[in-house]
Design a protein around this motif. Structure first.
Motif, PDB file in Angstrom:
ATOM      1  N   UNK A  81       0.829  -1.197   0.000  1.00 20.82           N
ATOM      2  CA  UNK A  81       0.000   0.000   0.000  1.00 20.82           C
ATOM      3  C   UNK A  81       0.865   1.249   0.000  1.00 20.82           C
ATOM      4  N   UNK A  82       0.461   2.261  -0.752  1.00 20.88           N
ATOM      5  CA  UNK A  82       1.239   3.497  -0.754  1.00 20.88           C
ATOM      6  C   UNK A  82       1.099   4.228   0.581  1.00 20.88           C
ATOM      7  N   UNK A  83       2.099   4.996   0.911  1.00 22.21           N
ATOM      8  CA  UNK A  83       2.114   5.781   2.138  1.00 22.21           C
ATOM      9  C   UNK A  83       1.768   7.212   1.785  1.00 22.21           C
ATOM     10  N   UNK A  84       0.802   7.790   2.499  1.00 23.09           N
ATOM     11  CA  UNK A  84       0.455   9.188   2.268  1.00 23.09           C
ATOM     12  C   UNK A  84       1.067  10.027   3.376  1.00 23.09           C
ATOM     13  N   UNK A  87       0.653  16.182   4.547  1.00 21.73           N
ATOM     14  CA  UNK A  87       0.275  17.387   3.819  1.00 21.73           C
ATOM     15  C   UNK A  87      -1.111  17.240   3.188  1.00 21.73           C
ATOM     16  N   UNK A  88      -1.894  18.311   3.126  1.00 24.73           N
ATOM     17  CA  UNK A  88      -3.199  18.232   2.468  1.00 24.73           C
ATOM     18  C   UNK A  88      -3.073  17.898   0.975  1.00 24.73           C
ATOM     19  N   UNK A  89      -1.889  18.136   0.400  1.00 22.66           N
ATOM     20  CA  UNK A  89      -1.687  17.824  -1.011  1.00 22.66           C
ATOM     21  C   UNK A  89      -1.454  16.337  -1.247  1.00 22.66           C
ATOM     22  N   UNK A  90      -1.185  15.583  -0.181  1.00 32.46           N
ATOM     23  CA  UNK A  90      -0.927  14.153  -0.304  1.00 32.46           C
ATOM     24  C   UNK A  90      -2.234  13.369  -0.232  1.00 32.46           C
ATOM     25  N   UNK A  91      -3.102  13.584  -1.192  1.00 33.28           N
ATOM     26  CA  UNK A  91      -4.380  12.870  -1.217  1.00 33.28           C
ATOM     27  C   UNK A  91      -4.279  11.696  -2.174  1.00 33.28           C
ATOM     28  N   UNK A  92      -5.047  10.674  -1.880  1.00 34.86           N
ATOM     29  CA  UNK A  92      -5.022   9.486  -2.718  1.00 34.86           C
ATOM     30  C   UNK A  92      -6.391   8.827  -2.669  1.00 34.86           C
ATOM     31  N   UNK A  93      -6.867   8.390  -3.815  1.00 37.57           N
ATOM     32  CA  UNK A  93      -8.096   7.609  -3.870  1.00 37.57           C
ATOM     33  C   UNK A  93      -7.722   6.156  -3.633  1.00 37.57           C
ATOM     34  N   UNK A  94      -8.447   5.500  -2.782  1.00 36.38           N
ATOM     35  CA  UNK A  94      -8.178   4.099  -2.502  1.00 36.38           C
ATOM     36  C   UNK A  94      -7.401   3.921  -1.220  1.00 36.38           C
ATOM     37  N   UNK A  95      -7.070   2.681  -0.891  1.00 39.58           N
ATOM     38  CA  UNK A  95      -6.405   2.408   0.382  1.00 39.58           C
ATOM     39  C   UNK A  95      -4.976   2.934   0.408  1.00 39.58           C
ATOM     40  N   UNK A  96      -4.603   3.433   1.564  1.00 34.50           N
ATOM     41  CA  UNK A  96      -3.249   3.948   1.774  1.00 34.50           C
ATOM     42  C   UNK A  96      -2.979   3.965   3.269  1.00 34.50           C
ATOM     43  N   UNK A  97      -1.723   4.081   3.633  1.00 34.52           N
ATOM     44  CA  UNK A  97      -1.324   4.142   5.037  1.00 34.52           C
ATOM     45  C   UNK A  97      -0.844   5.544   5.362  1.00 34.52           C
TER      46      UNK A  97
END
Length: 194
Positions: A81-84, A87-97
């Motif tokens: 899983x990607x790590x977010x 920062x508010x700019x570090x958004x991701x759709x789907x699962x992340x840690x």
């Protein structure tokens, strides 16, 4: 009180009551449906609740700690899983840690699962099961700065063979390990006979 003040007081109370009625009124069914429609993705809306599989297997067996149940799949899924970032700019759709899942995280999860099983055996007053789990904890996690393993073993002794020897060991543990989270169980089961 003058009549003008009474009128203002009555008017203020009526306004306050109306505001409370608006805020605390039950929602209409249509409003609830709209709220649910905004919350749920469209694929879940179309699937009726009755069609969900009822015989789905549980996530873990009751005698197996969470990290052991399919630990290879869990570890692979957690690492992939990607790590977010924060920062508010570090958004991701789907699962992340929010942080990476390292092998140390998985080890902590495994140890916590074993301790949960130990607590279940303690609640059931099953000394034999506690001994088995203490051996597993000692094998998998030899470091024990809080001396929890010793405390669980003393409790198992008190359950299986109550007597002077187990009581003396419990008194020694209770006196020496004041920061142990197992200490209260040693007191309750071994020293107070609970």
């Amino acid at each position: 009180m003058t009549s003008t003040r009474r009128r203002w007081l009555v008017a203020a109370l009526m306004i306050l009551g109306a505001a409370l009625c608006l805020v605390l009124r039950p929602r209409e069914p249509r409003e609830l449906r709209e709220l649910d429609a905004r919350r749920l993705p469209s694929s879940r809306q179309e699937t009726p609740r009755e069609e969900a599989p009822r015989d789905a297997a549980p996530l873990r067996a009751s005698n197996e700690p969470p990290a052991l149940a399919g630990s290879a799949e869990l570890a692979a899924a957690a690492v992939d899983l990607p790590v977010i970032g924060p920062s508010p700019d570090d958004r991701r759709d789907g699962p992340a840690h929010p942080h990476p899942i390292t092998p140390r995280h998985l080890e902590i999860q495994h140890e916590n699962g074993l301790i949960a099983l130990l607590n279940d055996a303690l609640s059931a007053r099953n000394g034999a099961r506690m001994r088995e789990l203490v051996r597993e904890v000692r094998r998998a996690h030899p470091e024990d700065p809080s001396r929890l393993q010793d405390g669980y073993e003393i409790i198992a002794d008190c359950l299986d063979a109550p007597g002077e020897a187990s009581r003396a060991a419990a008194e020694r543990y209770y006196a020496e390990h004041r920061a142990s989270t197992v200490r209260r169980f040693v007191r309750t089961i071994c020293l107070e006979g609970g």
